[in-house]
Design a protein around this motif. Sequence first.
Motif, PDB file in Angstrom:
ATOM      1  N   SER A 152      17.352  16.537 -15.032  1.00 35.77           N
ATOM      2  CA  SER A 152      18.215  16.927 -16.133  1.00 35.77           C
ATOM      3  C   SER A 152      17.994  16.008 -17.314  1.00 35.77           C
ATOM      4  N   GLY A 153      18.663  16.295 -18.389  1.00 39.08           N
ATOM      5  CA  GLY A 153      18.569  15.465 -19.572  1.00 39.08           C
ATOM      6  C   GLY A 153      19.581  15.906 -20.602  1.00 39.08           C
ATOM      7  N   ILE A 154      19.767  15.074 -21.613  1.00 46.63           N
ATOM      8  CA  ILE A 154      20.660  15.375 -22.723  1.00 46.63           C
ATOM      9  C   ILE A 154      19.800  15.454 -23.975  1.00 46.63           C
ATOM     10  N   THR A 155      19.941  16.564 -24.712  1.00 41.82           N
ATOM     11  CA  THR A 155      19.209  16.756 -25.951  1.00 41.82           C
ATOM     12  C   THR A 155      20.159  17.279 -27.016  1.00 41.82           C
ATOM     13  N   ASN A 204      27.230  18.759 -13.602  1.00 39.28           N
ATOM     14  CA  ASN A 204      26.106  19.101 -12.743  1.00 39.28           C
ATOM     15  C   ASN A 204      24.891  18.372 -13.290  1.00 39.28           C
ATOM     16  N   ASP A 205      24.516  17.277 -12.654  1.00 39.04           N
ATOM     17  CA  ASP A 205      23.432  16.456 -13.185  1.00 39.04           C
ATOM     18  C   ASP A 205      22.046  17.018 -12.882  1.00 39.04           C
ATOM     19  N   GLU A 206      21.989  18.224 -12.321  1.00 38.96           N
ATOM     20  CA  GLU A 206      20.696  18.869 -12.090  1.00 38.96           C
ATOM     21  C   GLU A 206      20.346  19.832 -13.218  1.00 38.96           C
ATOM     22  N   ARG A 207      21.247  20.011 -14.174  1.00 36.83           N
ATOM     23  CA  ARG A 207      21.016  20.905 -15.311  1.00 36.83           C
ATOM     24  C   ARG A 207      20.753  20.092 -16.568  1.00 36.83           C
ATOM     25  N   SER A 208      20.038  20.700 -17.511  1.00 35.81           N
ATOM     26  CA  SER A 208      19.873  20.086 -18.822  1.00 35.81           C
ATOM     27  C   SER A 208      21.134  20.326 -19.639  1.00 35.81           C
TER      28      SER A 208
END
Length: 113
Positions: free
Chosen positions: A2-5, A91-95
């Motif tokens: 995952s990530g934060i953009t 949900n830390d598996e999603r972007s």
Amino acid sequence: MSGITTHVLDLSRGVPAAGVEVTLERADSTGAFTRIARTTTDADGRVRSFEGAADPGTGRYRLTFRIDGYFAAQDVESFFPEVQILFDVKNDERSHHVPLLLSPFGYTIYRGS
């Protein structure tokens, strides 16, 4: 992974907002925020990744956009010096993409994809 953009668009000019300073912070169990990363939007108005936040984990996050400098560089009067957005990663598996639509006297945010 995952990530934060984020992506900042200047609605008043119809262009991406390049050069906006963006800070990403995470809250601890007491609610106090700690800075994870600070960067600026690229020529397309995007932060494609925050160093140190490629896999952020669950929790509460805050994005702070310093927009006063962006508008001052264009010699445009604006009302808000910064925009802060709080959001929860559950949900830390999603972007997690958090776009900001910006004008000198208002803004809109939403959960992107």
